[in-house]
Design an enzyme around this catalytic site. Structure first.
Site, PDB file in Angstrom:
ATOM      1  N   SER A 254       0.800  -1.226   0.000  1.00 44.73           N
ATOM      2  CA  SER A 254       0.000   0.000   0.000  1.00 44.73           C
ATOM      3  C   SER A 254       0.834   1.279   0.000  1.00 44.73           C
ATOM      4  O   SER A 254       0.320   2.350  -0.296  1.00 44.73           O
ATOM      5  CB  SER A 254      -0.944   0.018   1.209  1.00 44.73           C
TER       6      SER A 254
ATOM      7  N   LYS B  73       0.797   4.714   6.860  1.00 45.71           N
ATOM      8  CA  LYS B  73       0.298   5.518   5.743  1.00 45.71           C
ATOM      9  C   LYS B  73       0.956   6.893   5.807  1.00 45.71           C
ATOM     10  O   LYS B  73       1.662   7.234   6.751  1.00 45.71           O
ATOM     11  CB  LYS B  73      -1.223   5.690   5.815  1.00 45.71           C
TER      12      LYS B  73
END
EC number: 3.4.21.89
Length: 266
Positions: free
Chosen positions: A41, A106
């Site tokens: 990701s 993230k």
């Protein structure tokens, strides 16, 4: 006499091991947490198999950022944060998922009070499109990656195993000047067009750099996404990759990525 010396040697060694474990536990609990990258990701900033230490002092401490290793028991059983320091837009952050007992990593995109929206794959902050520049093509081998044996998604698919898997790379520059690469795999992906989000007070908005392969703040918590993330869920900042292995196990030395050892995270 010899038996007493033997007993004393054994006790001293046990003490040494116990003290070493206690010191390592305190170090892991309060200062730096090891973190393996399990998914794609955050490509190509972080690759599957990258190993890094998370700076837990960066944003202060909450019950999630000072847990005892393995036991998941907090050494800081208070509410809120102490020694608090606000993260900066563009930081790569490890945090506790708000509804799942797992840690995510993230990039911080939206600050409290910001509006965030994605239109046709382009990020808008407070109504202004974030600057984008061509970053060429990201290439990797189509093969099972890491211990979980995940296969990459390819823009030039279908690609057979062992073939070259391509993604479009763009350089995104946030309003505070932080530049980083993002990847695009699909046109008209579900995350390419979003509602207008307004980040609440004491919350943050996160996105993965691999935009078409990231469950992040664009998706609601009830659907498994991150949603708006409260500041108490922050664990620390990822600053540098210490080690990297492309294989199923770190012991497969022929899969080590030596060019990523001690690489700064941008």
């Amino acid at each position: 006499m010899a038996e007493k010396q033997k007993d004393g040697w054994l006790v001293d060694n046990v003490k040494t091991i116990v003290y070493a474990l206690l010191i390592a536990g305190v170090f892991r609990t309060l200062f730096f947490q090891p973190f393996w990258i399990p998914s794609g990701s955050m490509k190509d900033t972080l690759l599957i198999g990258d190993f890094l230490f998370v700076n837990k002092m960066a944003y202060g401490y909450s019950q999630y950022s000072c847990e005892v290793p393995i036991a998941r028991v907090s050494f800081c059983p208070f509410e809120g944060r102490v020694l608090e320091s606000e993260p900066e837009r563009g930081d790569v952050v490890v945090f506790r998922h708000p509804t799942q007992n797992v840690d995510y990593i993230k990039r911080l995109i939206g600050m409290p009070g910001d509006t965030v929206q994605v239109r046709d794959g382009r990020l808008f902050l407070n109504g202004t499109a974030v600057a984008l520049a061509d970053g060429g093509t990201f290439e990797e081998i189509k093969e099972a990656q890491g211990p979980q044996r995940r296969e990459p998604r390819c823009m030039n698919g279908p690609v057979g195993m062992g073939g070259i898997c391509e993604k479009q790379r763009l350089i995104e520059t946030l309003p505070n000047g932080v530049s980083h690469s993002i990847l695009n795999t699909f046109d008209n992906h579900t995350g390419d067009n979003t509602p207008l989000f307004t980040v609440p007070e004491d919350h943050y908005f996160f996105m993965g750099d691999n935009r078409d392969n990231s469950i992040d703040s664009r998706y609601l918590q009830r659907a498994g996404g991150v949603g708006y993330l409260h500041k108490d869920l922050l664990i620390g900042r990822a600053d540098r990759i210490m080690f990297s292995s492309a294989g199923k196990s770190l012991f497969y030395f022929w899969t080590w990525r030596s060019d990523r050892f001690f690489k700064a995270i941008e």
